[in-house]
Design an enzyme around this catalytic site. Structure first.
Site, PDB file in Angstrom:
ATOM      1  N   ARG A  70    -103.677 -10.366  26.947  1.00 37.90           N
ATOM      2  CA  ARG A  70    -103.452 -11.586  26.184  1.00 37.90           C
ATOM      3  C   ARG A  70    -103.148 -12.721  27.151  1.00 37.90           C
ATOM      4  NH1 ARG A  70     -99.077 -11.376  24.233  1.00 37.90           N
ATOM      5  NH2 ARG A  70     -98.386  -9.248  24.592  1.00 37.90           N
ATOM      6  N   TYR A 198    -110.974  -9.837  24.964  1.00 38.00           N
ATOM      7  CA  TYR A 198    -109.864  -8.875  24.988  1.00 38.00           C
ATOM      8  C   TYR A 198    -109.214  -8.758  23.603  1.00 38.00           C
ATOM      9  CZ  TYR A 198    -105.402  -6.721  25.576  1.00 38.00           C
ATOM     10  OH  TYR A 198    -104.331  -5.888  25.390  1.00 38.00           O
ATOM     11  N   LYS A 207    -102.843  -9.741  16.347  1.00 37.75           N
ATOM     12  CA  LYS A 207    -101.735 -10.631  16.735  1.00 37.75           C
ATOM     13  C   LYS A 207    -101.874 -12.011  16.083  1.00 37.75           C
ATOM     14  CE  LYS A 207    -100.070  -7.509  19.530  1.00 37.75           C
ATOM     15  NZ  LYS A 207     -98.873  -6.748  19.142  1.00 37.75           N
ATOM     16  N   HIS A 227     -93.237  -7.614  14.618  1.00 43.45           N
ATOM     17  CA  HIS A 227     -93.847  -6.795  15.667  1.00 43.45           C
ATOM     18  C   HIS A 227     -93.118  -5.450  15.700  1.00 43.45           C
ATOM     19  CE1 HIS A 227     -95.092  -6.642  20.218  1.00 43.45           C
ATOM     20  NE2 HIS A 227     -95.963  -6.039  19.463  1.00 43.45           N
ATOM     21  N   SER A 249     -93.995  -5.695  23.968  1.00 50.78           N
ATOM     22  CA  SER A 249     -95.239  -4.988  24.263  1.00 50.78           C
ATOM     23  C   SER A 249     -95.025  -3.937  25.351  1.00 50.78           C
ATOM     24  CB  SER A 249     -96.289  -5.977  24.754  1.00 50.78           C
ATOM     25  OG  SER A 249     -96.470  -6.971  23.784  1.00 50.78           O
ATOM     26  N   CYS A 251     -93.444  -1.081  25.495  1.00 53.18           N
ATOM     27  CA  CYS A 251     -92.141  -0.426  25.651  1.00 53.18           C
ATOM     28  C   CYS A 251     -92.126   0.918  24.930  1.00 53.18           C
ATOM     29  CB  CYS A 251     -91.016  -1.287  25.083  1.00 53.18           C
ATOM     30  SG  CYS A 251     -90.485  -2.601  26.173  1.00 53.18           S
ATOM     31  N   ASP A 276     -97.417  -0.883  15.405  1.00 52.15           N
ATOM     32  CA  ASP A 276     -97.312  -2.190  16.078  1.00 52.15           C
ATOM     33  C   ASP A 276     -96.814  -3.329  15.182  1.00 52.15           C
ATOM     34  OD1 ASP A 276     -97.657  -3.718  18.464  1.00 52.15           O
ATOM     35  OD2 ASP A 276     -99.501  -4.569  17.649  1.00 52.15           O
ATOM     36  N   ARG A 365    -106.960   0.224  27.228  1.00 54.04           N
ATOM     37  CA  ARG A 365    -106.604   0.499  25.823  1.00 54.04           C
ATOM     38  C   ARG A 365    -107.519   1.530  25.180  1.00 54.04           C
ATOM     39  NH1 ARG A 365    -102.272  -2.725  23.437  1.00 54.04           N
ATOM     40  NH2 ARG A 365    -101.553  -3.965  25.186  1.00 54.04           N
TER      41      ARG A 365
HETATM   42  C1  OXD Z   1     -99.201  -6.050  22.469  1.00 49.83           C
HETATM   43  C2  OXD Z   1    -100.162  -5.146  21.789  1.00 49.83           C
HETATM   44  O1  OXD Z   1     -99.527  -6.653  23.499  1.00 49.83           O
HETATM   45  O2  OXD Z   1     -99.778  -4.501  20.810  1.00 49.83           O
HETATM   46  O3  OXD Z   1     -98.068  -6.152  21.960  1.00 49.83           O
HETATM   47  O4  OXD Z   1    -101.322  -5.082  22.222  1.00 49.83           O
HETATM   48 MN    MN Z   2     -97.850  -5.139  20.119  1.00 51.50          MN
END
Ligand code: OXD
Ligand code: MN
Length: 580
Positions: A70, A198, A207, A227, A249, A251, A276, A365
């Site tokens: 991102r 991306y 998002k 989130h 993100s 974690c 998410d 990913r």
């Molecule tokens: C993030 C994702 O960056 O879920 O939080 O991809």
């Molecule tokens: Mn996320």
């Protein structure tokens, strides 16, 4: 196919006039359509087929090396007045943004197919769900949207019935980072994304819609777009609880949502509702209920192995799209942390050489349909959502934050959420390992001024007396030598169990300045190689460090000036006083 919704039809016509595509395809969301998209991308090299025996129906996409995460510095919230976007967002005046984007989009789809993707965020028949339409010139986006959302004819029917939808216009453009922008116009319910393929920048349902636009919409309509992962925890006696948890993100949200109880916790079960994003609504009785607006996972691959996340490891063994992983000699996907075999080709497609860095990109990913998850909960498809018992906030903190603590009440919990901070990871471009403030793990995703957002959170305490308990966890405490103090992964269940006991008022706790902490004896350490001293140190509240933390928070909150809700300042003052 076209649409009976004239607003949608007109918008598609306008976009086609501007972008000049060679053809227009309305996505119906069928499996046949998905297969056709895949075949077409295999034909033009956008996808590569992976080993069909060991990874059936799995594909690799290599993105442009400049387009792997991102781009927060190129992401804007375009409200008419700058203060409404807040210091937490980049702002651009809507007129300026429209002008800039129109000139980028002009003629950008020449020779390409324009895909119209109607999608529904949440179960098709849920009153909590919201629809959108993404227009894109990327077949990769269309295929990913099929896995990530309820996409196609059913969504279009709902749009035609309801008449409202979020518009998202996307083009990969020429992938030039200087011509890359992700614009949000909350008041127009519009997203425009140019120059990136991306996921977080291009799969606009995720998002951009389900967090940035939805958070704004949620404030208008009285709900929350967060989130957060959603999980079901079932005890050996069959008691079920639902937990929503927000972490910045990378974690470990996906790992926690798919947790496999270790042998010592026999009889416990965890099922995933979402990994998410959660949309939370109060029902008529005042109970907070949550749905997962997504229907697939776009997860970080590196680190996934049978020890860290057996479910994810198995889930991505078939019908998955991999982005920016490495490849082995026998054409299997490979990433750091995968113990089987070794890479021969790196994520950029060149021969793997350790000297050039990791084989898989750290933010590589997988995209898979959620139903492939071995511990998928079919409640993810329940239009009524699930009733939430506990909300958990967490960050990646080497020091300071104890393993777990509980807020005194909802408003104190809002302060705890506003205080979330974490060391940065590879999910966004920028330096890795720097501590940054990430309130409610929403720093990159809140579509309006954080001060107003906290005010919105606080307003819930007046709307219901049945709100969930709020907690903070930290799996990432380290000793001076950099060793993790807590084993993490499946063992985190032990902490979830304490949380549930607290929600049910079945155990006591130690009241401290920052909230309620466990008595060490109440955390089950049976079968763990964990000294009592280590556990005690995980549950310490170091007053001096916390005074510094509260001062840092104060400085941060001051950036929001007079818009900061008085109740938040009041909660902050109470903790400072308790520390003194
Ligand atoms: C993030 C994702 O960056 O879920 O939080 O991809
Ligand atoms: Mn996320």
């Amino acid at each position: 196919m076209t649409s009976t919704n004239t607003v949608l039809q007109q918008w598609v016509n306008e976009v086609a006039d501007l972008t000049k595509p060679a053809s227009i395809h309305w996505c119906d969301g069928s499996d046949e359509e998905y297969d056709t998209l895949i075949q077409q991308m295999l034909g033009n090299g956008v996808l590569l087929k992976l080993n069909d025996e060991t990874y059936p129906n799995c594909y690799l996409h290599r993105s442009d090396p400049s387009d792997v995460a991102r781009v927060e510095h190129l992401t804007f919230v375009c409200t008419p007045e700058a203060p409404d976007a807040g210091p937490n967002n980049n702002w651009m005046a809507p007129d300026e943004a429209h002008g800039k984007m129109d000139s980028l989009f002009a003629g950008c789809m020449q020779g390409r197919t324009l895909y119209v993707i109607p999608y529904c965020m949440g179960p098709i028949d849920s009153p909590y769900s919201r629809c959108g339409v993404e227009i894109t010139d990327s077949a990769y986006v269309a295929a990913n949207m099929k896995l990530m959302t309820r996409m196609g004819s059913a969504a279009l029917s709902r749009i035609e019935r309801e008449g409202t939808f979020v518009r998202g216009l996307h083009s990969t453009g020429d992938l030039n980072p200087d011509r890359r922008f992700i614009m949000h116009y909350p008041e127009e319910m519009l997203i425009q994304s140019f120059g990136s393929g991306y996921g977080g920048n291009a799969l606009l349902g995720k998002k951009c819609h389900a967090l940035r636009i939805a958070s704004w919409q949620a404030q208008q309509e009285g709900w929350l777009a967060e989130h957060m992962l959603l999980l079901e925890l079932e005890s050996p006696t069959g008691e079920k609880h639902y937990i929503a948890a927000a972490f910045p993100s990378a974690c470990g949200k996906t790992n926690l949502a798919m947790l496999i109880p270790p042998e010592s916790q026999a009889g416990w079960k965890i099922r995933t509702i979402g990994d998410d994003i959660a949309w939370l609504h109060l029902d008529e009785s005042g109970q907070l209920r949550a749905i997962n607006p997504e229907s697939g996972y776009f997860g970080v691959v590196p680190g996934t192995n049978p020890k860290t996340n057996r479910n994810a490891f198995d889930m991505i063994r078939h019908d998955a799209i991999f982005t920016n992983v490495a490849v082995t000699e026998n054409n299997e996907p490979w990433w750091e942390g995968k113990d089987e075999q070794s890479p021969v080709t790196d994520w950029k497609g060149g021969p793997f050489d350790k000297a050039n860095g990791p084989a898989a990109h750290p933010n590589s990913r997988f995209t898979v349909a959620a139903r492939q998850n071995p511990c998928y909960s079919t409640l993810a498809d329940d239009p009524a959502g699930v009733p939430i018992s506990a909300i958990i906030f967490g960050g990646r903190r080497r020091e300071l934050a104890p393993l777990v603590y509980q807020a005194r009440n909802w408003n104190h919990g809002v302060l705890i959420g506003a205080g979330v901070a974490s060391e940065t990871t590879a999910a966004a471009t920028g330096a890795v390992g720097v501590t940054r403030r990430d309130p409610m793990a929403m720093k990159p995703f809140c579509g309006y001024n954080f001060a107003d957002y906290w005010g919105h959170w606080l307003s819930f305490s007046e709307k219901s007396d049945k709100l969930p308990e709020i907690f903070h966890v930290n799996w990432f405490r380290q000793d001076e030598d950099g060793h993790f103090l807590w084993p993490g992964f499946g063992e985190n269940l032990r902490v979830l169990r304490w949380i549930i006991e607290r929600c049910e008022h079945r155990i006591g706790a130690r009241e401290t300045a920052i909230g309620y902490l466990p008595h060490a004896a109440d955390i089950d350490t049976n079968g763990l190689d964990l000294d009592n001293e280590v556990l005690e140190s995980l549950l310490v509240v170091d007053k001096n460090s916390w005074r510094q933390e509260l001062a840092a928070m104060d400085e941060y909150l001051r950036e929001y000036g007079t818009r900061i809700p008085a109740q938040l300042t009041e909660q902050h003052r109470k903790v400072v006083e308790a520390l003194d």
